[in-house]
Each structure stands twice: as C-alpha cells, then as structure tokens.
Design an enzyme around this catalytic site. Structure first.
Site, PDB file in Angstrom:
ATOM      1  N   TYR A 106       0.836  -1.191   0.000  1.00 32.66           N
ATOM      2  CA  TYR A 106       0.000   0.000   0.000  1.00 32.66           C
ATOM      3  C   TYR A 106       0.879   1.253   0.000  1.00 32.66           C
ATOM      4  CZ  TYR A 106      -3.753  -3.252   1.177  1.00 32.66           C
ATOM      5  OH  TYR A 106      -4.652  -4.298   1.160  1.00 32.66           O
ATOM      6  N   ASN A 129     -12.998  -0.555  -3.749  1.00 26.84           N
ATOM      7  CA  ASN A 129     -12.939  -0.975  -5.149  1.00 26.84           C
ATOM      8  C   ASN A 129     -14.201  -1.757  -5.529  1.00 26.84           C
ATOM      9  OD1 ASN A 129     -12.296  -2.125  -7.639  1.00 26.84           O
ATOM     10  ND2 ASN A 129     -10.777  -3.518  -6.790  1.00 26.84           N
ATOM     11  N   CYS A 137      -7.099  -5.444  -6.554  1.00 31.69           N
ATOM     12  CA  CYS A 137      -6.700  -5.028  -5.210  1.00 31.69           C
ATOM     13  C   CYS A 137      -6.122  -6.188  -4.408  1.00 31.69           C
ATOM     14  CB  CYS A 137      -7.864  -4.368  -4.483  1.00 31.69           C
ATOM     15  SG  CYS A 137      -9.373  -5.314  -4.485  1.00 31.69           S
ATOM     16  N   HIS A 138      -6.326  -7.424  -4.874  1.00 29.36           N
ATOM     17  CA  HIS A 138      -5.722  -8.570  -4.187  1.00 29.36           C
ATOM     18  C   HIS A 138      -4.198  -8.545  -4.293  1.00 29.36           C
ATOM     19  CE1 HIS A 138      -6.260 -10.025  -8.348  1.00 29.36           C
ATOM     20  NE2 HIS A 138      -5.200 -10.772  -8.118  1.00 29.36           N
ATOM     21  N   GLU A 164      -2.104 -16.807  -9.665  1.00 34.71           N
ATOM     22  CA  GLU A 164      -1.329 -15.969 -10.584  1.00 34.71           C
ATOM     23  C   GLU A 164       0.143 -16.357 -10.589  1.00 34.71           C
ATOM     24  OE1 GLU A 164      -4.137 -11.987 -10.409  1.00 34.71           O
ATOM     25  OE2 GLU A 164      -2.129 -11.883  -9.534  1.00 34.71           O
TER      26      GLU A 164
END
Length: 186
Positions: A106, A129, A137-138, A164
C-alpha cells in the site's frame, strides 16, 4: 433512470455479479460481498434498473473464465468505469498496472501515485474498489509482505495470488478452458 446490465457468473471462488453500464464494467462483486452489489450501484447511480445479461456481461464472463483457465491477461483488455473520487481512480489505475503474479505494498502504491504519506488512504481506496479481480486489489499487501485487508476475504486473496504466481510462467491461453456456463439474470 440508469439501466445496468447485471449477470451472475460462477468462479472457483464463488459466484460473482457482473454490472455493465454504457460499454464498461462498472462493478464486479462476490455474491456474498459487503456491501452488496445493489447497494454499490444505488450509491453510485441513485435509482437504477437492471436488464438481462447481454454482450457486455458475456464478454466479462469469458474474460473471467480465461483468467481462471490460465490466461491472466484477458482481464486487462476490459474497459472499466468504477466511478469513485479522483484519488480512488488514481489508486485503481495504479493497481491495474501491477502485473499478474506480482504484489505491491500500500505504501509503494501511495508513492507511485505521488501521495507518499497516504498508505492508509490507499488501503481505504482498495477496500472501496467496486470491480473485484479486474481492478486487482488482491495484489496490494502490507509493507511487511503479509496479506492484509481484502474485501473478499484473505483466503480468496491468497488463492488469487497463488493462482497468478503458479500460472504466470505458462504461456497465456495454453490451458484449455471449457465453454463458459450461461449467464444467469439476477
């Protein structure tokens, strides 16, 4: 009155609701999201009506299926219109630039948008979001590398990052993806 195309679509992490408005994805949320999708849409548009899923929602559903099937970049091409304040839009735009399989703190996001002292405000923008997964945002984590603060729950956040990272090395689109199920009107 604003009319929004709304559909429900299954994912490995639970059903999501797709909201498509004037050529762009305006919301994507888990069925169990808090706040719920209708509340988010009402807050943004005031009174709104919904219509049956069409080409826009179908395009989003195909991109979601491709993402979960291993083509992590299909979501990048989707047009988005999340609304929000100028600050929130800056955060959400910066999040879309974080490559799949990578993370950013962040604090680093705050520095990246020219607001180095706004890490908490960046976290709040991530929490607000309205477009889960497509505005990723993950991929935002704590400065110490821990998974923190995800509206979909930390279990889902960890699963998405693992998906991912595991998939990133494979060629985009190399996995077979079954045909997407029919969209369900809500």
């Amino acid at each position: 009155m604003t009319t929004v195309e709304i559909a429900m679509h299954p994912t490995p992490l639970g059903n999501v609701r797709i909201a498509w408005y004037e050529g762009a994805l305006c919301a994507l949320a888990f069925d169990d999201a808090q706040p719920p999708l209708p509340w988010m849409l009402e807050r943004r548009f005031g009174r709104f009506g919904s219509r049956a899923p069409g080409a826009g929602a179908a395009r989003v559903a195909r991109a979601i299926d491709a993402y979960f099937g291993g083509d992590l970049h299909q979501l990048d091409a989707l047009a988005v219109d999340p609304g929000g304040t100028a600050f929130q839009r800056a955060v959400w735009s910066a999040l879309r630039a974080v490559p799949a399989g990578e993370t950013v703190s962040y604090a680093a996001l705050a520095r990246g948008i020219g607001r180095p002292n706004a890490a908490r405000a960046v976290g709040a923008a991530c929490g607000a979001n309205p477009i889960w997964l497509v505005v990723p945002c993950h991929r935002a984590i704590g400065s110490d590398g821990r998974l923190v603060g995800y509206a979909g729950g930390l279990r889902r956040k960890g699963w998405l990052l693992g998906h991912e990272q595991t998939t990133r090395g494979s060629r985009a689109g190399s996995r077979s993806v079954s045909s997407p199920p029919e969209l369900a009107a809500v």
